[in-house]
Design a protein around this motif. Structure first.
Motif, PDB file in Angstrom:
ATOM      1  N   LYS A  67     -85.499 -56.556 -12.095  1.00  0.00           N
ATOM      2  CA  LYS A  67     -85.140 -56.470 -10.461  1.00  0.00           C
ATOM      3  C   LYS A  67     -84.025 -56.747 -10.094  1.00  0.00           C
TER       4      LYS A  67
ATOM      5  N   ILE B 153     -93.145 -64.100  -3.801  1.00  0.00           N
ATOM      6  CA  ILE B 153     -92.796 -63.383  -4.929  1.00  0.00           C
ATOM      7  C   ILE B 153     -91.915 -63.974  -5.993  1.00  0.00           C
ATOM      8  N   ASN B 154     -91.896 -65.235  -5.929  1.00  0.00           N
ATOM      9  CA  ASN B 154     -91.654 -66.023  -7.217  1.00  0.00           C
ATOM     10  C   ASN B 154     -92.480 -67.130  -7.710  1.00  0.00           C
ATOM     11  N   GLY B 155     -93.312 -66.825  -8.833  1.00  0.00           N
ATOM     12  CA  GLY B 155     -94.258 -67.582  -9.171  1.00  0.00           C
ATOM     13  C   GLY B 155     -93.730 -69.088  -9.608  1.00  0.00           C
ATOM     14  N   THR B 156     -92.636 -69.145 -10.133  1.00  0.00           N
ATOM     15  CA  THR B 156     -91.973 -70.581 -10.403  1.00  0.00           C
ATOM     16  C   THR B 156     -91.826 -71.233  -9.324  1.00  0.00           C
TER      17      THR B 156
ATOM     18  N   TYR C 255     -92.531 -68.621 -17.302  1.00  0.00           N
ATOM     19  CA  TYR C 255     -92.426 -67.835 -16.214  1.00  0.00           C
ATOM     20  C   TYR C 255     -91.064 -67.828 -15.524  1.00  0.00           C
ATOM     21  N   ALA C 256     -90.390 -68.943 -15.698  1.00  0.00           N
ATOM     22  CA  ALA C 256     -88.967 -69.052 -15.107  1.00  0.00           C
ATOM     23  C   ALA C 256     -88.197 -67.927 -15.533  1.00  0.00           C
ATOM     24  N   GLU C 257     -86.965 -67.775 -14.970  1.00  0.00           N
ATOM     25  CA  GLU C 257     -85.888 -66.723 -15.356  1.00  0.00           C
ATOM     26  C   GLU C 257     -85.246 -67.627 -16.471  1.00  0.00           C
TER      27      GLU C 257
ATOM     28  N   ASP D 140     -84.516 -68.916  -9.924  1.00  0.00           N
ATOM     29  CA  ASP D 140     -85.890 -69.048  -9.495  1.00  0.00           C
ATOM     30  C   ASP D 140     -85.698 -69.957  -8.077  1.00  0.00           C
TER      31      ASP D 140
ATOM     32  N   ASP E 164     -83.927 -64.771  -7.271  1.00  0.00           N
ATOM     33  CA  ASP E 164     -85.080 -63.825  -7.931  1.00  0.00           C
ATOM     34  C   ASP E 164     -85.949 -63.169  -6.805  1.00  0.00           C
TER      35      ASP E 164
ATOM     36  N   LYS F 143     -86.081 -59.352  -5.257  1.00  0.00           N
ATOM     37  CA  LYS F 143     -87.444 -58.445  -5.178  1.00  0.00           C
ATOM     38  C   LYS F 143     -87.658 -58.068  -3.715  1.00  0.00           C
TER      39      LYS F 143
ATOM     40  N   GLY G  91     -97.824 -62.888 -10.752  1.00  0.00           N
ATOM     41  CA  GLY G  91     -96.521 -62.117 -10.566  1.00  0.00           C
ATOM     42  C   GLY G  91     -95.494 -62.359 -11.860  1.00  0.00           C
ATOM     43  N   ALA G  92     -95.964 -62.772 -12.893  1.00  0.00           N
ATOM     44  CA  ALA G  92     -95.119 -62.740 -13.944  1.00  0.00           C
ATOM     45  C   ALA G  92     -95.995 -62.997 -15.250  1.00  0.00           C
TER      46      ALA G  92
END
Ligand code: HSE
Length: 437
Positions: free
Chosen positions: A106, A159-162, A189-191, A197, A202, A206, A301-302
């Motif tokens: 992304k 749009i960010n799971g974390t 899950y985290a970047e 995040d 992130d 997106k 989402g991840a």
């Protein structure tokens, strides 16, 4: 028919998931694609062989990603390295070498997508990026193809799971921010850099992509307003709850007469909305089209296999159109490249939204009157007020105000004036509020 030969860059979480799913579902995927899809060349600095099935089917594994993009036998390059560089150089090289590209990156698409799509256009190759937004949810396909009849009015997404996991645990379990973040990192899950995040970067990557495919505008990551969740306290989550709202970290894209809003920030939303009940690491995107009305897309989402699901769907798409005329493929940004609009992105100051305000007020007569006078003079209508009893011995009380919609610049001015009152302590906590109707 000859198999499609794929070069894979990166064998981390998503790379491993992609090899595993392709291996496990090879037969079904080949039936859908019309040809066998074979990873024949892969590149990784390191990988965990114990977690990957079907490694023996890959002809060659190297640590030099450029070797893969320069391999003349490869039809499609899957880029799962992430980050801006060397991903950009690798993808541009693959395109130069007439290869189609599938990426989950992304950051790369949000920042360098315009350049990449122009290069791909010139070469007549595809660049597919479904996995870049909301992991396994086919949201790009839904907007770009499924909703092609509509004018998209707005979209709003978790749009960010974390970030969603952190806000959910804070609300449901009363856990602290740091504690939950550590768990999200451990779960994968985290970047790589978790500030991406929690600072909203992130999600902004997106949202930039979603905004472009919704409204047919070039990618403009630098103009996307970005605010993270680091300032949200447990008390805000609690007060919002009491008022019938949930705090969600939303990416919002909306078309207005004056321009396009592209903004990522924590947002109060009514708890009765379905999207308000999307919890944990799950993602959801609410899209409102003029013909279809509101539609909601929900899913993981991840994670390794959900993201692999989107990556492989893109590979199947590419395999299916390998013989199709390049000018008749689905355009990268949904709209034909020469039909992109030059509508401007609205500065945040011009955005109109409702607000949640929390302030620490001295417990004495007339304080609320001063606050409401400032709001009234700025043309800001109050929707609800909540004042908690002071803790024993405390001189300040938390006051929570929900306002009606107002232009952000007027709210900024009012907040400044209220903060200047000597009866108000500290900075005002401001969270934007959307009813999403
Ligand atoms: N760090 C991202 C998230 C991973 O938490 O949603 C998927 O892009």
């Amino acid at each position: 028919m000859k198999p499609v030969k794929v070069g894979l860059l990166g064998m981390g979480t998503v790379g491993s998931g992609t090899i595993n799913v392709l291996h496990r579902n090879a037969e079904e995927i080949a039936r859908r694609a019309g040809r066998e899809i074979r990873i024949s060349h892969a590149a990784a600095k390191e990988y965990n062989a114990e977690k990957i099935h079907g490694l023996d089917k890959i002809d060659k594994i190297t640590d030099d990603a450029f070797e893969v993009v320069n391999n003349p036998d490869i039809d499609i390059v899957i880029e799962l390295i992430g980050g801006y560089s060397p991903a950009r150089e690798l993808v541009l090289k693959a395109i130069e070498n007439d290869k189609h590209v599938v990426t989950a990156n992304k950051a790369l698409i949000a920042k360098h997508g315009n350049e990449i799509f122009t290069a791909a256009q010139k070469k007549g190759v595809m660049v597919a990026f479904e996995a870049a937004v909301a992991g396994g949810i086919p949201i790009i396909k839904a907007i770009r193809e499924g909703l092609a009849a509509n004018q998209i009015l707005w979209l709003a997404g978790i749009i960010n799971g974390t970030g969603n996991f952190i806000l959910t645990e804070m609300r449901e379990e009363g856990r602290t921010f740091d504690d939950v973040l550590k768990e999200a990192q451990a779960l994968g899950y985290a970047e790589a850099d978790p500030t991406f995040d929690v600072e909203g970067i992130d999600a902004a990557h997106k949202l930039t992509i979603l905004g472009s495919i919704a409204f047919g505008i070039p990618l403009q990551f630098d103009k996307t307003y970005t605010e993270g969740i680091t300032t949200i306290e447990r008390q805000d989550v609690f007060y919002a709850d009491q008022l019938g709202y949930r705090i969600k970290h939303l990416g919002i894209a909306r078309k207005t007469d004056k321009g396009i809003e592209l903004r990522v920030h924590p947002t109060l939303i009514p708890e009765r909305r379905l999207i308000a009940n999307v919890n944990g690491v799950m993602n959801a995107v609410l899209v409102k089209g003029d013909a279809v009305g509101p539609t909601l897309y929900y899913g993981a989402g991840a994670g390794a296999e959900p993201t692999a699901s989107a990556v492989i769907a893109d590979v199947v798409d590419v395999a299916r159109v390998l013989t199709t005329d390049p000018n008749n493929r689905v355009p990268h940004l949904a709209f034909q490249p020469n039909k992109l609009s030059d509508m401007s992105i609205l500065p945040m100051e011009e955005v109109v939204t409702a607000y949640y305000l929390r302030m620490q007020a001295i417990d004495r007569p007339g304080v609320l009157a001063d606050v409401t006078r400032i709001l009234g003079a700025a043309g800001i209508s109050i929707e609800a007020i909540l004042q908690k009893e002071p803790d024993e011995g405390a001189s300040h009380v938390p006051v929570i105000i929900l306002t009606q919609r107002v232009r952000e610049k007027f709210m900024n001015k009012a907040i400044k004036e209220i903060e200047a009152l000597d009866s108000i302590n500290d900075k005002i906590m401001r969270i934007r509020l959307e009813t999403l109707t």
